[in-house]
Scaffold this active site. Structure first.
Site, PDB file in Angstrom:
ATOM      1  N   GLY A   5       0.754  -1.242   0.000  1.00 32.53           N
ATOM      2  CA  GLY A   5       0.000   0.000   0.000  1.00 32.53           C
ATOM      3  C   GLY A   5       0.783   1.290   0.000  1.00 32.53           C
ATOM      4  O   GLY A   5       0.197   2.353   0.222  1.00 32.53           O
ATOM      5  N   ASP A  64      -8.635  -9.983  -8.804  1.00 32.89           N
ATOM      6  CA  ASP A  64      -7.636 -10.416  -9.778  1.00 32.89           C
ATOM      7  C   ASP A  64      -7.689  -9.477 -10.977  1.00 32.89           C
ATOM      8  O   ASP A  64      -8.744  -9.316 -11.598  1.00 32.89           O
ATOM      9  CB  ASP A  64      -7.968 -11.855 -10.197  1.00 32.89           C
ATOM     10  CG  ASP A  64      -6.920 -12.477 -11.100  1.00 32.89           C
ATOM     11  OD1 ASP A  64      -6.148 -11.729 -11.722  1.00 32.89           O
ATOM     12  OD2 ASP A  64      -6.894 -13.719 -11.197  1.00 32.89           O
ATOM     13  N   LYS A  88       5.757  -0.532 -13.141  1.00 34.65           N
ATOM     14  CA  LYS A  88       7.130  -1.004 -12.930  1.00 34.65           C
ATOM     15  C   LYS A  88       7.494  -2.026 -14.003  1.00 34.65           C
ATOM     16  O   LYS A  88       6.666  -2.844 -14.425  1.00 34.65           O
ATOM     17  CB  LYS A  88       7.260  -1.652 -11.555  1.00 34.65           C
ATOM     18  CG  LYS A  88       8.654  -2.230 -11.288  1.00 34.65           C
ATOM     19  CD  LYS A  88       8.680  -3.087 -10.043  1.00 34.65           C
ATOM     20  CE  LYS A  88       8.615  -2.233  -8.796  1.00 34.65           C
ATOM     21  NZ  LYS A  88       8.775  -3.045  -7.562  1.00 34.65           N
TER      22      LYS A  88
END
Length: 270
Positions: A53, A94, A159
């Site tokens: 988080g 998901d 990322k």
């Protein structure tokens, strides 16, 4: 297992502890925003692969703030639960499932996101090619759900690991975004292969039909077969069928390339 002595000596590790951030990675998002102003004018944000988080924490402090703007809505998505954050709605879901995209949009009252971010990464094996491949598949899964939930003109940040196929990743993202670049904030260790791909001005291909697809693309031939079947059947097509065929034709080109860089289809992408 505790933090290594290397982590404890790290200036950003210490700074994260002092300022109450959940992880040093918070500074990476802060620095990306400081250099590229990705938070400017943003009201609706999605944080994919959000746990534990730290990036959601940045969104809470920098965008939600004191909570006085009712239009600000932040959604964090992860398979794991994480401790609550002010102004952040959590979805335990998901990102490869269509139902998750519907949940996100429902929290935005039917609107789409201005910004989608992802700091997720698979477990690192230490084998560069395997790690790069795994991270690339995670990014493409994030892109899949992004095509369902990001507004035209929106921004996507994720990322990635530096590798030989960065040009392929760049080409895949350029199909959907006007501006694509690789950035490495100063808080990312120089020795790390970690980079971030910054994609701005979301502009999906004409007639592209967003769908959640298998990153391995085991069933992509179904798209091609559907395209061929629809082209060969019903010679007296009405306008709706013609439009459907255009969607299928576009999907038959774009979906295989996005899923695995498949250029062996006998088509041009432009």
């Amino acid at each position: 297992m505790g933090k290594s002595s290397k982590d404890k000596r790290d200036i950003y590790y210490r700074k994260a502890k002092e300022e109450g951030w959940r992880a040093r990675s918070a500074f990476k998002l802060i620095q990306i925003d400081e250099e590229y102003q990705i938070f400017e004018g943003v009201k609706r944000v999605v944080d994919l692969c959000a746990a534990p988080g730290s990036w959601s924490q940045v969104l809470s402090r920098r965008i939600y703030g004191d909570g006085k703007d009712p239009d600000v809505k932040i959604v964090a998505v992860d398979l794991q639960e994480m401790a609550p954050l002010k102004g952040v709605v959590q979805i335990k879901g998901d990102i490869t499932k269509y139902e998750t995209s519907k949940q996100i949009i429902s929290h935005f009252d039917g609107s789409l996101a201005d910004l989608i971010i992802s700091d997720g990464a698979p477990d690192v094996t230490g084998l560069h090619d395997i790690d790069f491949y795994g991270q690339s598949q995670l990014i493409l899964s994030a892109l899949n759900i992004t095509t369902h939930t990001l507004k035209i003109g929106g921004t996507f940040v994720a990322k990635m690991f530096k590798g030989d196929d960065m040009s392929l990743m760049y080409s895949q993202m350029k199909l959907f975004f006007e501006h694509v670049s690789f950035v490495k904030p100063s808080s990312s260790r120089e020795s790390s292969l970690e980079n971030f791909i910054l994609c701005r001005n979301y502009q999906p291909p004409l007639n592209y039909n967003p769908k959640i697809i298998d990153p391995a693309l085991e069933n992509h031939n179904k798209i091609l077969n559907n395209n061929n079947n629809n082209s060969n059947n019903n010679n007296n097509c009405n306008i709706d069928n013609e439009n459907d065929n255009e969607f299928l034709k576009t999907d038959s080109l774009i979906v295989p390339f996005i899923a695995c860089g498949d250029l062996n289809l006998g088509y041009h992408l432009v």
